[in-house]
Design a protein around this motif. Structure first.
Motif, PDB file in Angstrom:
ATOM      1  N   TYR A   1       0.821  -1.207   0.000  1.00  0.00           N
ATOM      2  CA  TYR A   1       0.000   0.000   0.000  1.00  0.00           C
ATOM      3  C   TYR A   1       0.856   1.258   0.000  1.00  0.00           C
ATOM      4  O   TYR A   1       1.983   1.275   0.506  1.00  0.00           O
ATOM      5  CB  TYR A   1      -0.947  -0.007   1.204  1.00  0.00           C
ATOM      6  N   ASN A   2       0.284   2.314  -0.568  1.00  0.00           N
ATOM      7  CA  ASN A   2       0.888   3.642  -0.615  1.00  0.00           C
ATOM      8  C   ASN A   2       0.175   4.515   0.411  1.00  0.00           C
ATOM      9  O   ASN A   2      -1.060   4.637   0.361  1.00  0.00           O
ATOM     10  CB  ASN A   2       0.727   4.251  -2.009  1.00  0.00           C
ATOM     11  N   SER A   3       0.908   5.122   1.312  1.00  0.00           N
ATOM     12  CA  SER A   3       0.246   5.817   2.427  1.00  0.00           C
ATOM     13  C   SER A   3       0.967   7.110   2.770  1.00  0.00           C
ATOM     14  O   SER A   3       2.165   7.272   2.530  1.00  0.00           O
ATOM     15  CB  SER A   3       0.211   4.920   3.668  1.00  0.00           C
ATOM     16  N   VAL A   4       0.202   8.029   3.358  1.00  0.00           N
ATOM     17  CA  VAL A   4       0.740   9.289   3.854  1.00  0.00           C
ATOM     18  C   VAL A   4      -0.029   9.668   5.108  1.00  0.00           C
ATOM     19  O   VAL A   4      -1.240   9.447   5.190  1.00  0.00           O
ATOM     20  CB  VAL A   4       0.637  10.406   2.783  1.00  0.00           C
ATOM     21  N   PHE A   5       0.671  10.195   6.100  1.00  0.00           N
ATOM     22  CA  PHE A   5       0.016  10.571   7.358  1.00  0.00           C
ATOM     23  C   PHE A   5       0.895  11.555   8.106  1.00  0.00           C
ATOM     24  O   PHE A   5       2.043  11.816   7.718  1.00  0.00           O
ATOM     25  CB  PHE A   5      -0.266   9.340   8.228  1.00  0.00           C
ATOM     26  N   ALA A   6       0.345  12.109   9.186  1.00  0.00           N
ATOM     27  CA  ALA A   6       1.078  13.055  10.032  1.00  0.00           C
ATOM     28  C   ALA A   6       1.413  12.396  11.357  1.00  0.00           C
ATOM     29  O   ALA A   6       0.607  11.646  11.913  1.00  0.00           O
ATOM     30  CB  ALA A   6       0.258  14.316  10.269  1.00  0.00           C
ATOM     31  N   GLN A   7       2.598  12.672  11.851  1.00  0.00           N
ATOM     32  CA  GLN A   7       2.965  12.277  13.203  1.00  0.00           C
ATOM     33  C   GLN A   7       3.371  13.527  13.974  1.00  0.00           C
ATOM     34  O   GLN A   7       3.773  14.526  13.377  1.00  0.00           O
ATOM     35  CB  GLN A   7       4.093  11.248  13.200  1.00  0.00           C
ATOM     36  N   PHE A   8       3.265  13.452  15.298  1.00  0.00           N
ATOM     37  CA  PHE A   8       3.416  14.646  16.125  1.00  0.00           C
ATOM     38  C   PHE A   8       4.411  14.391  17.251  1.00  0.00           C
ATOM     39  O   PHE A   8       4.300  13.382  17.962  1.00  0.00           O
ATOM     40  CB  PHE A   8       2.058  15.047  16.714  1.00  0.00           C
ATOM     41  N   ALA A   9       5.358  15.301  17.404  1.00  0.00           N
ATOM     42  CA  ALA A   9       6.302  15.247  18.512  1.00  0.00           C
ATOM     43  C   ALA A   9       5.606  15.801  19.756  1.00  0.00           C
ATOM     44  O   ALA A   9       5.115  16.928  19.733  1.00  0.00           O
ATOM     45  CB  ALA A   9       7.555  16.056  18.188  1.00  0.00           C
ATOM     46  N   LEU A  10       5.558  15.030  20.830  1.00  0.00           N
ATOM     47  CA  LEU A  10       4.826  15.444  22.024  1.00  0.00           C
ATOM     48  C   LEU A  10       5.771  15.853  23.152  1.00  0.00           C
ATOM     49  O   LEU A  10       6.085  17.017  23.314  1.00  0.00           O
ATOM     50  CB  LEU A  10       3.875  14.330  22.452  1.00  0.00           C
ATOM     51  N   ILE A  11       6.230  14.904  23.941  1.00  0.00           N
ATOM     52  CA  ILE A  11       7.152  15.227  25.023  1.00  0.00           C
ATOM     53  C   ILE A  11       8.566  15.266  24.455  1.00  0.00           C
ATOM     54  O   ILE A  11       9.054  14.280  23.918  1.00  0.00           O
ATOM     55  CB  ILE A  11       7.056  14.192  26.161  1.00  0.00           C
ATOM     56  N   HIS A  12       9.216  16.419  24.570  1.00  0.00           N
ATOM     57  CA  HIS A  12      10.558  16.584  24.022  1.00  0.00           C
ATOM     58  C   HIS A  12      11.599  16.244  25.080  1.00  0.00           C
ATOM     59  O   HIS A  12      11.383  16.463  26.278  1.00  0.00           O
ATOM     60  CB  HIS A  12      10.767  18.020  23.540  1.00  0.00           C
ATOM     61  N   GLY A  13      12.725  15.739  24.626  1.00  0.00           N
ATOM     62  CA  GLY A  13      13.807  15.390  25.539  1.00  0.00           C
ATOM     63  C   GLY A  13      15.155  15.809  24.996  1.00  0.00           C
ATOM     64  O   GLY A  13      15.324  16.039  23.808  1.00  0.00           O
TER      65      GLY A  13
END
Length: 858
Positions: free
Chosen positions: A398-410
């Motif tokens: 499959y061909n896919s695209v999505f968003a991911q999010f940085a939450l707690i930074h370290g």
């Protein structure tokens, strides 16, 4: 029903690292266990609304869309009512995909994934499918016309909201509030230890090590033989006595004891709601919980929503520069997957090298599949996002695209003097009051043009400031370089002094030339005019560079621009502070932003040869705190207004974005973005002009013009074709230009890309010869000599005015790639602009377009 989960015994260690404040000031949301059932609106929180849910679909609908939710898998299906087109959150036959590896198979069954880490920086990924749904650790409810799905992800070990151990005085403060019978049951389940009255089998040293408070008084400790049913009762007694979750955290962190092993677990709530022709998917931060020892570092939503398979035709739209397409099944499995940070790198996070500054200027991605199109706009949380995309054949079909999010930074702590272990420090919690929200718009027209039109409508609905331009003339911006700094010797002593390149009078003469050339509504951007150089000192005050002229000369320059109806913009950088002194009102302790590690954020320019910081070649700069930055802008605008300036060019607003991770005054990257947006809006309301570089979309509604906008892609190997998605969305609303014509690495390519995307003209000039820049750090001005470019610039403007005048105020109606390197752009009035950047002549509608040339067909 909801059950409490265990919190780790090492929390005290982490709390000491995470905060220097009192432990009681720390608050964490409890991680609860959700069990699979349907909860109806109005039911009490945590109480079932009926029997265990069956596998029948739950449906939300409006006039345009129908959403079906499968309780057995937590998958969603969207059906467009008018066309009957169906979009699924998971591929229909994902379980039967022979090309899927085990990890991707889990991802295809999941509505989200999350990443977490520990104090050593070691982390893992959990999936909502295998780590929640298949464990039946989730439930759902219809609330406020939306569907909310609550997940517990990770280890589901049962724990209880009660003290495992506590000093006598603290325990009595709760026991005294209990009924007599309840208190007797509680006391029977605890042993009261007295260090001066131990039993023969007690290990005094071990007890003092585990319970240090024994050296000062008696301590209650729960007996190991306490049964589970008694723990449930005792938990109820303590809660009734006012024992809170914060009390539980305090007691758990006091001693290194617990009835269970340390395990990671998380709560995430995903909300779905229909809004017109859109699906809005959100994850509120106040409904995300995690154990403090395992901060949640990343969250990816709907990773396979709308994915295209081997039999599907279409492409993925990704925010690569102006926009780029990845065709389904393009076979580029030898290229790395697409991954691009929205608004570029977070300048509040450390990095050791910069090879290429990739950045997505707009928070969108799209899918064109089998004649239908959808566009996803990240409405909230865009400053944390990055866009990931991949084609079939690498890990699945499959061909896919999505968003991911940085939450707690370290950040990695420097403890090399005490240990060779890697130790990471993380933010204390997620930002309050924020959420992630993605709007999936099901487009009325297919293709990337249809997506761009939807985005244009979306931006105009949200920002009334974006109205069609009444001026269709050629946008032209001229950057004039005043002075740079160079090491110069006086009496044999080296000094870092301004090197004049264009005086105020010479700049005024340029403006007269532009008027003689017949240029209309030009915009003049002056850089390197104050505080020493282009890389100026802290702009808390304005000191005109004396070698460029007097204050009267500067004001005459501004007046000359006004007289010819030219916008006169002075540029300044309010993000990076250089050459700070005790007199500039910039305090390194008060006003500099900090990493999560508490170190001050400071950096040198990065080398384009070996990519690291040039500590011996370049100025040290400090990152300003967002609130200091806003105050700095206010003071600067007031001072510049006194010099006859009403327009301002921002070097970094619109091209860079940073959070401040100082634990005592944390400003998230999203909050920093909103502060910048509000400041630009305020300036516009006051009648001030604004010019920005690159043009991150949150600045576009307030900009008079955007310069240095990327008019092509950034060269990701996995993409197939660059398209002017961003320009189609903005054309006729906000004028923009590409890179300065005379500074482009490839003059012809830059010019043709500007023409194809409807961009205006941008030049960067100085009157001094380029040879003067030798032994300076400003080699970017290698082609700025005005004397060599003046006639060419005048001719190019006349050419643009002849061919494109009247088009810049129109909407781009269509754009099409006819062949690799050959495009046609259609405007509202029917005008066609055919651009041929190939090597051969191209014939279109009877017009012959020469190689590396263009034709206008009206």
């Amino acid at each position: 029903m909801k059950n409490l989960l265990w919190l780790p015994p090492v929390f005290f260690i982490l709390a000491a690292l995470v905060s220097c404040e009192k432990r009681s000031a720390l608050t964490h949301k409890n991680v609860v266990i959700y069990e699979r059932y349907e909860k109806n609106e109005g039911d009490e929180e945590g109480e079932p609304g009926g029997d265990k849910a069956d596998n029948s679909s739950v449906v939300l609908e409006n006039d345009f869309l129908e959403l079906s939710f499968s309780p057995g898998t937590a998958e969603i299906v969207i059906r467009e009512k008018e066309s009957g087109v169906v979009w699924r959150s998971s591929p229909e036959n994902a379980a039967e995909d022979p090309a899927a590896d085990p990890v991707t198979e889990q991802l295809m069954r999941s509505q989200f994934f999350l990443e977490y880490a520990n104090v050593a920086g070691v982390g893992m990924t959990l999936y909502s499918g295998s780590d929640s749904v298949e464990q039946e650790a989730y439930n759902y409810e219809i609330r406020d016309n939306g569907l909310e799905v609550h997940y517990t992800v990770g280890n589901l070990t049962r724990a209880y909201q009660l003290p495992v151990a506590a000093p006598e005085a603290r325990m009595l403060s709760f026991l005294e509030k209990m009924e007599r019978g309840d208190r007797r049951k509680v006391e029977a389940s605890y042993r009261l230890y007295d260090i001066d009255n131990l039993r023969p089998g007690d290990d005094k040293n071990a007890l003092l090590s585990t319970y240090p408070d024994l050296a000062r008084g008696r301590v209650y400790v729960m007996r190991d033989t306490t049964q589970e049913y008694m723990k449930i009762q005792i938990e109820e007694f303590f809660i009734a006595a006012g024992y809170t979750y914060d009390d539980y955290i305090e007691d758990t962190s006091r001693y290194s004891v617990s009835s269970v092993d340390e395990k990671p677990a998380f709560n995430v709530t995903i909300r779905y709601e229909l809004d017109g022709n859109s699906l809005v998917v959100s994850a509120p931060f106040d409904k995300i919980a995690y154990r403090p020892a395992y901060p949640i570092t990343r969250l990816g939503l709907l990773p396979f929503f709308g994915a295209g398979g081997l039999e599907d035709s279409g492409y993925l739209l990704v925010p690569d520069g102006s926009g780029a397409l990845m065709y389904f099944n393009n076979g580029k499995n030898n290229q790395i997957p697409y991954n691009n940070n929205t608004y570029g790198w977070d300048e509040g996070l450390s990095r050791e090298a910069v090879i290429y500054e990739n950045r997505a200027p707009f928070p969108c991605f799209g899918i064109q599949k089998n004649g239908a199109a959808l566009l996803c706009v990240i409405e909230e949380g865009s400053a944390y996002s990055s866009i990931r995309a991949d084609v079939s054949g690498r890990n699945c079909s499959y061909n896919s695209v999505f968003a991911q999010f940085a939450l707690i930074h370290g950040e990695k702590m420097d403890i090399s003097g005490r240990s060779d272990r890697a130790v990471y420090l993380y933010e204390r919690s997620l930002p309050e009051g924020e959420r992630i929200a993605q709007r999936f718009i099901f487009c009325a027209e297919e293709g990337y043009v249809g997506m761009a039109k939807e985005y244009r409508s979306y931006l105009r609905n949200r920002h009334p400031e974006l109205s069609p331009s009444v001026d269709g003339g050629v946008p032209v911006v001229v950057e004039i370089v005043g002075a740079v700094n160079k090491t110069q010797h006086r009496l044999g002593i080296p000094f870092d002094l301004p090197l004049p390149l264009t005086s105020f009078k010479e700049a005024q003469s340029m403006i007269q030339d532009f008027a003689d050339f017949g240029w209309k509504n030009a915009r003049i951007k002056l850089i390197g005019w104050f505080n020493g150089s282009v890389d100026h000192a802290v702009p808390s005050k304005i000191s005109l560079i004396k070698t460029l002229g007097s204050g009267r000369d500067f004001m005459n320059l501004a007046a000359a621009a006004r007289e010819r109806d030219y916008g006169f913009y002075v540029e300044a950088d309010f993000l990076f502070m250089r050459d700070n002194s005790v007199f500039d009102n910039f305090s390194l302790y008060r006003d500099a932003a900090r990493y999560v590690s508490r170190d001050r954020i400071e950096s040198y320019p990065y080398s384009f040869v070996w990519f690291g910081e040039r500590t011996q070649w370049g100025k040290l700069s400090y990152l300003a705190r967002p609130d200091y930055m806003m105050k700095l802008i206010d003071g600067f605008v007031d001072k510049a207004t006194g010099l006859g300036v009403e327009n301002f060019a921002f070097r970094t607003i619109g091209s860079k974005l940073a959070g401040d991770y100082n634990e005592k005054r944390l400003v998230s990257r999203e909050a920093s973005m909103n502060m910048q947006r509000e400041k630009l809006s305020e300036l516009k309301r006051k009648g001030k002009g604004v010019l920005v570089n690159t043009g991150f979309v949150y600045t576009a509604p307030y900009a008079d013009i955007i310069t240095d906008m990327t008019t092509g892609d950034q060269g990701f190997g996995i993409t197939d074709e660059a398209v002017p998605f961003y320009q189609i969305a903005l054309h006729g609303l906000v004028p923009y230009t590409g890179k300065a014509i005379n500074l482009a690495e490839d003059y012809t390519k830059n010019l043709l890309e500007s023409i194809a995307s409807g961009a205006g003209l941008y030049f960067s000039f100085m009157t001094e010869e380029v040879a003067a820049l030798q032994e300076t750090k400003f080699r970017q001005f290698y082609a700025n000599e005005y004397g060599k470019w003046a006639n060419d610039a005048a001719a190019l403007y006349k050419q643009f005015e002849r061919d494109f005048d009247g088009l810049y105020g129109q909407e781009i109606k269509n754009h099409e790639t006819l062949s690799p390197g050959v495009t046609v752009t259609e405007y509202d009035d029917g005008t066609l602009v055919v651009v041929n950047s190939g090597d051969d002549i191209w014939h279109y509608n009877g017009a012959a377009v020469a190689a590396n040339n263009y034709a206008v067909i009206r």
